[in-house]
Structure formats: C-alpha cells, structure tokens
Design a protein around this motif. Structure first.
Motif, PDB file in Angstrom:
ATOM      1  N   ILE A   1       0.839  -1.205   0.000  1.00  0.00           N
ATOM      2  CA  ILE A   1       0.000   0.000   0.000  1.00  0.00           C
ATOM      3  C   ILE A   1       0.872   1.253   0.000  1.00  0.00           C
ATOM      4  CG2 ILE A   1      -1.614   1.344   1.409  1.00  0.00           C
ATOM      5  CD1 ILE A   1      -2.905  -1.438   2.119  1.00  0.00           C
ATOM      6  N   ALA A   2       1.908   1.272   0.809  1.00  0.00           N
ATOM      7  CA  ALA A   2       2.804   2.433   0.843  1.00  0.00           C
ATOM      8  C   ALA A   2       3.514   2.606  -0.498  1.00  0.00           C
ATOM      9  CB  ALA A   2       3.821   2.276   1.969  1.00  0.00           C
ATOM     10  N   ALA A   3       3.965   1.511  -1.081  1.00  0.00           N
ATOM     11  CA  ALA A   3       4.649   1.598  -2.378  1.00  0.00           C
ATOM     12  C   ALA A   3       3.733   2.191  -3.438  1.00  0.00           C
ATOM     13  CB  ALA A   3       5.154   0.224  -2.805  1.00  0.00           C
ATOM     14  N   LEU A   4       2.479   1.770  -3.456  1.00  0.00           N
ATOM     15  CA  LEU A   4       1.539   2.282  -4.452  1.00  0.00           C
ATOM     16  C   LEU A   4       1.086   3.705  -4.125  1.00  0.00           C
ATOM     17  CD1 LEU A   4      -0.605  -0.926  -5.014  1.00  0.00           C
ATOM     18  CD2 LEU A   4       1.099   0.040  -6.562  1.00  0.00           C
ATOM     19  N   ALA A   5       0.823   3.982  -2.858  1.00  0.00           N
ATOM     20  CA  ALA A   5       0.362   5.324  -2.467  1.00  0.00           C
ATOM     21  C   ALA A   5       1.415   6.381  -2.794  1.00  0.00           C
ATOM     22  CB  ALA A   5       0.013   5.345  -0.979  1.00  0.00           C
ATOM     23  N   VAL A   6       2.642   6.102  -2.405  1.00  0.00           N
ATOM     24  CA  VAL A   6       3.737   7.044  -2.672  1.00  0.00           C
ATOM     25  C   VAL A   6       4.162   6.952  -4.134  1.00  0.00           C
ATOM     26  CG1 VAL A   6       6.114   7.650  -2.065  1.00  0.00           C
ATOM     27  CG2 VAL A   6       4.494   7.006  -0.266  1.00  0.00           C
ATOM     28  N   GLY A   7       4.153   5.748  -4.666  1.00  0.00           N
ATOM     29  CA  GLY A   7       4.569   5.538  -6.058  1.00  0.00           C
ATOM     30  C   GLY A   7       3.693   6.261  -7.067  1.00  0.00           C
ATOM     31  N   GLY A   8       2.440   6.501  -6.731  1.00  0.00           N
ATOM     32  CA  GLY A   8       1.566   7.239  -7.631  1.00  0.00           C
ATOM     33  C   GLY A   8       1.924   8.704  -7.743  1.00  0.00           C
ATOM     34  N   MET A   9       2.684   9.191  -6.776  1.00  0.00           N
ATOM     35  CA  MET A   9       3.078  10.599  -6.776  1.00  0.00           C
ATOM     36  C   MET A   9       4.479  10.822  -7.346  1.00  0.00           C
ATOM     37  SD  MET A   9       1.695  11.821  -3.032  1.00  0.00           S
ATOM     38  CE  MET A   9       2.998  10.905  -2.214  1.00  0.00           C
ATOM     39  N   MET A  10       5.361   9.882  -7.144  1.00  0.00           N
ATOM     40  CA  MET A  10       6.782  10.087  -7.468  1.00  0.00           C
ATOM     41  C   MET A  10       7.050  10.449  -8.938  1.00  0.00           C
ATOM     42  SD  MET A  10       8.067   9.994  -4.540  1.00  0.00           S
ATOM     43  CE  MET A  10       9.767  10.162  -4.992  1.00  0.00           C
ATOM     44  N   PRO A  11       6.415   9.801  -9.910  1.00  0.00           N
ATOM     45  CA  PRO A  11       6.703  10.177 -11.301  1.00  0.00           C
ATOM     46  C   PRO A  11       6.353  11.631 -11.614  1.00  0.00           C
ATOM     47  CG  PRO A  11       5.549   8.075 -11.222  1.00  0.00           C
ATOM     48  CD  PRO A  11       5.517   8.645  -9.836  1.00  0.00           C
ATOM     49  N   ASN A  12       5.461  12.211 -10.830  1.00  0.00           N
ATOM     50  CA  ASN A  12       5.049  13.584 -11.114  1.00  0.00           C
ATOM     51  C   ASN A  12       6.157  14.593 -10.868  1.00  0.00           C
ATOM     52  OD1 ASN A  12       2.561  12.952 -12.108  1.00  0.00           O
ATOM     53  ND2 ASN A  12       1.565  13.063 -10.121  1.00  0.00           N
ATOM     54  N   ILE A  13       7.124  14.250 -10.054  1.00  0.00           N
ATOM     55  CA  ILE A  13       8.271  15.148  -9.864  1.00  0.00           C
ATOM     56  C   ILE A  13       9.019  15.292 -11.188  1.00  0.00           C
ATOM     57  CG2 ILE A  13      10.493  15.440  -8.681  1.00  0.00           C
ATOM     58  CD1 ILE A  13       9.182  13.899  -6.297  1.00  0.00           C
TER      59      ILE A  13
ATOM     60  N   LEU B   1      -2.428   4.835 -13.458  1.00  0.00           N
ATOM     61  CA  LEU B   1      -1.706   3.559 -13.581  1.00  0.00           C
ATOM     62  C   LEU B   1      -1.421   2.910 -12.230  1.00  0.00           C
ATOM     63  CD1 LEU B   1       0.835   4.513 -16.377  1.00  0.00           C
ATOM     64  CD2 LEU B   1      -1.234   3.120 -16.595  1.00  0.00           C
ATOM     65  N   ILE B   2      -1.268   3.717 -11.190  1.00  0.00           N
ATOM     66  CA  ILE B   2      -0.851   3.172  -9.897  1.00  0.00           C
ATOM     67  C   ILE B   2      -1.970   3.187  -8.864  1.00  0.00           C
ATOM     68  CG2 ILE B   2       0.809   3.443  -8.010  1.00  0.00           C
ATOM     69  CD1 ILE B   2       2.797   4.502 -10.130  1.00  0.00           C
ATOM     70  N   TRP B   3      -2.804   4.221  -8.866  1.00  0.00           N
ATOM     71  CA  TRP B   3      -3.822   4.301  -7.820  1.00  0.00           C
ATOM     72  C   TRP B   3      -5.064   3.471  -8.107  1.00  0.00           C
ATOM     73  CZ3 TRP B   3      -3.464  10.185  -6.401  1.00  0.00           C
ATOM     74  CH2 TRP B   3      -2.305  10.389  -5.638  1.00  0.00           C
ATOM     75  N   ILE B   4      -5.369   3.183  -9.367  1.00  0.00           N
ATOM     76  CA  ILE B   4      -6.500   2.282  -9.626  1.00  0.00           C
ATOM     77  C   ILE B   4      -6.192   0.903  -9.041  1.00  0.00           C
ATOM     78  CG2 ILE B   4      -7.811   1.075 -11.415  1.00  0.00           C
ATOM     79  CD1 ILE B   4      -7.806   3.759 -12.986  1.00  0.00           C
ATOM     80  N   PRO B   5      -5.015   0.323  -9.292  1.00  0.00           N
ATOM     81  CA  PRO B   5      -4.692  -0.942  -8.610  1.00  0.00           C
ATOM     82  C   PRO B   5      -4.679  -0.800  -7.081  1.00  0.00           C
ATOM     83  CG  PRO B   5      -3.225  -0.625 -10.469  1.00  0.00           C
ATOM     84  CD  PRO B   5      -4.006   0.656 -10.300  1.00  0.00           C
ATOM     85  N   LEU B   6      -4.234   0.345  -6.580  1.00  0.00           N
ATOM     86  CA  LEU B   6      -4.249   0.571  -5.137  1.00  0.00           C
ATOM     87  C   LEU B   6      -5.676   0.470  -4.588  1.00  0.00           C
ATOM     88  CD1 LEU B   6      -3.022   1.423  -2.409  1.00  0.00           C
ATOM     89  CD2 LEU B   6      -3.250   3.802  -3.170  1.00  0.00           C
TER      90      LEU B   6
END
Length: 106
Positions: A19-31, A50-55
C-alpha cells in the motif's frame, strides 16, 4: 500528498508495504513530469491512473478485513485517492486528446 505519505506509518500492517509503495509511487513520477514540463501538466494524471487504480482495488477488500486506526486510515486513503482519480480521469483524457498546456510555464 500528506494522506499518501501517511502510508509509511503503517508498513507493519497487512499489505502495508504494498500500500505504501503504491500510495507514494503514484506521486513520485510527477516530480519528473513537473521538471520536464516546467510546470503542472495534465500528464501528471497518468501515474495516478496507472498506480492508484490498482491501489483502490487492493484497498477495497481490506476495508472490511482490518480494524481500528488502520481501517480508518485505509478509508481515508481510499476516499482521497478515489476523489483524486475523479479529477485525474478527465485530465488524462484531455491530455490524451492533445491538451498539452502547462500551468505555470514561462
């Protein structure tokens, strides 16, 4: 952003690391997107989709399977990321259809 980062406080809970990987991972590419685009772009919706729908699909069965503070947090995360996706879906569609305008571009 704070609600997604809060997932790091629940790493020891069921599926906490995922959950943490997906929650944070959905934001990281935006940087990288913000730096490349030199501002806010509708392209920033794509990593969320791509990341939060699976989350959300992972969170849904957990909402009734856990209790206490973790359950409350998961409901909050589900609501916040679900609401974000309600905005991201139209933005991603506009970007896909050619709206490449960047807010804050100089």
């Amino acid at each position: 952003m704070p609600v997604n980062m809060m997932s790091l406080l629940f790493l020891n809970e069921p599926k906490g690391i995922l959950i943490a990987a997906l929650a944070v991972g959905g934001m990281m590419p935006n940087i990288a997107i913000m730096l490349a685009e030199r501002g806010l772009s509708k392209m920033m919706a794509l990593p969320h989709l791509l990341i939060w729908i699976p989350l959300l699909l992972i969170l849904w069965p957990l909402l009734g399977a856990v209790t206490g503070g973790y359950q409350k947090y998961l409901w909050l995360l589900f609501a916040v990321d679900g609401l974000s996706l309600a905005f991201d879906i139209p933005d991603a569609w506009k970007w896909w259809r050619g709206d490449r305008a960047v807010a804050g571009a100089q």
